[in-house]
Design an enzyme around this catalytic site. Structure first.
Site, PDB file in Angstrom:
ATOM      1  N   LEU A  53       0.864  -1.185   0.000  1.00 16.35           N
ATOM      2  CA  LEU A  53       0.000   0.000   0.000  1.00 16.35           C
ATOM      3  C   LEU A  53       0.899   1.232   0.000  1.00 16.35           C
ATOM      4  O   LEU A  53       1.923   1.259   0.691  1.00 16.35           O
ATOM      5  CB  LEU A  53      -0.895   0.026   1.244  1.00 16.35           C
ATOM      6  CG  LEU A  53      -2.075  -0.948   1.293  1.00 16.35           C
ATOM      7  CD1 LEU A  53      -2.748  -0.865   2.649  1.00 16.35           C
ATOM      8  CD2 LEU A  53      -3.082  -0.645   0.208  1.00 16.35           C
ATOM      9  N   ASP A  54       0.530   2.254  -0.755  1.00 18.68           N
ATOM     10  CA  ASP A  54       1.299   3.507  -0.762  1.00 18.68           C
ATOM     11  C   ASP A  54       1.311   4.109   0.639  1.00 18.68           C
ATOM     12  O   ASP A  54       0.381   3.881   1.424  1.00 18.68           O
ATOM     13  CB  ASP A  54       0.683   4.501  -1.751  1.00 18.68           C
ATOM     14  CG  ASP A  54       0.904   4.063  -3.197  1.00 18.68           C
ATOM     15  OD1 ASP A  54       1.718   3.141  -3.399  1.00 18.68           O
ATOM     16  OD2 ASP A  54       0.268   4.635  -4.107  1.00 18.68           O
ATOM     17  N   PRO A  55       2.333   4.937   0.962  1.00 26.07           N
ATOM     18  CA  PRO A  55       2.428   5.493   2.321  1.00 26.07           C
ATOM     19  C   PRO A  55       1.166   6.202   2.811  1.00 26.07           C
ATOM     20  O   PRO A  55       0.772   6.036   3.955  1.00 26.07           O
ATOM     21  CB  PRO A  55       3.601   6.470   2.205  1.00 26.07           C
ATOM     22  CG  PRO A  55       4.460   5.883   1.142  1.00 26.07           C
ATOM     23  CD  PRO A  55       3.524   5.252   0.161  1.00 26.07           C
ATOM     24  N   LYS A  56       0.510   6.978   1.947  1.00 26.50           N
ATOM     25  CA  LYS A  56      -0.667   7.749   2.379  1.00 26.50           C
ATOM     26  C   LYS A  56      -1.943   6.909   2.443  1.00 26.50           C
ATOM     27  O   LYS A  56      -2.960   7.353   2.973  1.00 26.50           O
ATOM     28  CB  LYS A  56      -0.903   8.926   1.420  1.00 26.50           C
ATOM     29  CG  LYS A  56       0.181   9.988   1.460  1.00 26.50           C
ATOM     30  CD  LYS A  56       0.068  10.833   2.710  1.00 26.50           C
ATOM     31  CE  LYS A  56       1.146  11.911   2.737  1.00 26.50           C
ATOM     32  NZ  LYS A  56       1.136  12.628   4.034  1.00 26.50           N
ATOM     33  N   VAL A  57      -1.912   5.692   1.910  1.00 28.24           N
ATOM     34  CA  VAL A  57      -3.107   4.831   1.855  1.00 28.24           C
ATOM     35  C   VAL A  57      -3.265   4.081   3.174  1.00 28.24           C
ATOM     36  O   VAL A  57      -2.280   3.654   3.778  1.00 28.24           O
ATOM     37  CB  VAL A  57      -2.999   3.842   0.676  1.00 28.24           C
ATOM     38  CG1 VAL A  57      -4.230   2.947   0.594  1.00 28.24           C
ATOM     39  CG2 VAL A  57      -2.815   4.596  -0.633  1.00 28.24           C
TER      40      VAL A  57
END
Length: 474
Positions: free
Chosen positions: A99-103
């Site tokens: 998962l991307d950092p902001k997700v």
């Protein structure tokens, strides 16, 4: 799950034909509704080894467990996995897909033995709830809803500009998507999408903006399901993991830790099941194929080459396998290969070795000792004819029952004697030539070793002389 039936011993007992005292629909994990499985035989000898997944000792429970973690925003997936590894003090950890950092949202973390299931979880389907920001106002909510529903099926996608992979065109499937909410004043839309692993939601948002003619980008994203676990299936936070380990370390209360971590079998609930006899478990752990005699129960609707899970009578997952017979064949055949192992999950020697104790195996061992079979159990010139006719080697894909040899008229005894004499002389010559070859190879090896030893002595002498010269010059 652990508090449902504290006194019940979850196990498929021998000759269990009568209905259980409690409804098996309430039994946990892979033993759920086991009485609805088709029965091959009810007879087997229980072996007092292994444990029900929910009743494993705490150290084994942690090292063969998975965590349905609610990933916080900002740290990367790899950082979160490393933190969990450090908190639980396990050797290995893996996750079900980056998962991307902001997700935020579901990130399935597998510990030690459960990391063997990571590959299957990474390729499983995912579900997301996404916030889309449009760059201009759109006429109506219906247009947005129809645009979202239009982008279903197989789509071309190129990874976003900021991505860790090569920006190559790829095809990904969107199974289903629907609009949840739309705010025309703020130009924000919230939608849900069920998609294939590896789908870029950021790219999907850009495509939605282009389709609506106003442009758009992804504002926020949350994964609500990964594989078979969703955010409604006892999702936990990083604080829960930290608190559970702290409570266990300081008060030795393992109940909180058992609630945070779930058995690896919870990831295999969607597979069709085959129940294996206790005596066949360790052979499968060593890579053997499951044969008909080791089969107890099996699920309806199994097809050839379908992925299935092999389980013990206590509900432990042994391996993920590939079915070699359909349900119809399993009910009618009395010999053959049921399934071959794709990924073994259980450690070896949890159950004792029970192979090589049958009448056929014992006979094979005696023939090996007498030299009537080679060391691999294959027939040679001394093998009895009845053995080669009756024995089928299932490890050989082309193996068939040997056809009886054609009847030949008996020849004159003198001719037979001459033929036997010629064969004996040929055998002697081949044995003598092989012995000569071995002797020559041994002599060559000795010469090579002597040469190497001489070289080493010379090098040592030269080094000593150099050192002495240096000392004299100083």
């Amino acid at each position: 799950m652990t508090d449902t039936h504290p006194g019940v011993d979850f196990m498929i007992k021998p000759e269990a034909t009568s209905a259980s005292k409690i409804d098996t629909a309430e039994w946990p994990l892979l033993l759920k509704n086991f009485d609805k499985l088709l029965v091959r035989t009810g007879h087997y000898t229980p072996i007092p080894c292994g444990n029900n997944p929910l009743k494993r000792p705490i150290a084994e429970y942690v090292s063969s467990g998975v965590i349905n973690l609610d990933k916080p925003a900002n740290p990367s997936s790899h950082e979160v996995v490393a933190w969990v590894k450090k908190i639980l003090r396990v050797e290995k950890t893996g996750h079900s897909g980056t998962l991307d950092p902001k997700v935020t949202g579901c990130l399935i973390i597998c510990n030690d033995r459960a990391t063997r299931l990571v590959k299957s979880q990474q390729s499983a389907g995912k579900e997301y709830v996404c916030v889309l920001r449009l760059h201009d106002s759109v006429e109506g909510e219906r247009n947005v809803a129809s645009a979202i529903e239009t982008l279903t099926g197989a789509l071309f996608q190129r990874p976003p500009l900021i991505s860790a992979v090569k920006r190559q065109l790829r095809i990904r499937s969107i199974y289903e998507s629907k609009l949840i909410e739309f705010d025309n004043e703020r130009n924000l839309a919230v939608f849900w999408a069920s998609c294939e692993a590896g789908t870029y939601m950021r790219t999907l948002c850009v495509h939605l903006g282009l389709l609506l003619g106003v442009g758009g980008h992804m504002q926020e994203l949350r994964r609500v399901r990964s594989g078979c676990l969703s955010e409604n299936d006892d999702i936990v936070t990083m604080h829960d993991v930290l608190d559970a380990q702290w409570i266990y370390d300081n008060t030795r209360d393992e109940s909180y830790l058992r609630r945070v971590i779930r058995p690896l079998e919870s990831l295999l609930v969607g597979y069709k099941r085959i129940v294996v006899k206790d005596s066949a478990v360790n052979a499968i752990c060593y890579g053997a194929k499951l044969m008909i005699p080791g089969l107890l129960r099996y699920e309806a609707g199994i097809e050839v080459n379908e992925e299935i899970v092999l389980i013990t009578t206590k509900g432990e997952a042994i391996a993920v396998g590939i079915a070699q017979m359909s349900t119809v064949e399993l009910s009618t055949c009395d010999h053959g290969v049921v399934a071959k192992v794709k990924r073994c999950i259980m450690e070896r020697d949890v159950y004792p070795r029970r192979w090589g104790l049958g009448p056929q195996s014992m006979k094979k061992k005696t023939l090996k000792k007498e030299g009537k079979l080679d060391k691999y159990g294959r027939p040679n010139e001394n093998t009895p004819a009845d053995w080669s006719k009756s024995y089928i080697d299932y490890s050989d894909p082309n193996a068939e029952v040997a056809k009886p040899a054609p009847v030949v008229a008996p020849a004159a005894p003198t001719v037979e004697a001459e033929v036997n004499g010629v064969e004996d002389s040929k055998k002697r010559k081949s044995v003598e030539s092989s012995e000569k070859d071995e002797d020559e190879a041994a002599k060559k090896e000795e010469k090579r070793r002597k040469k190497e030893a001489k070289k080493e002595k010379k090098e040592k002498k030269e080094k000593k002389e150099k050192k002495e010269k240096k000392k004299k010059s100083e």
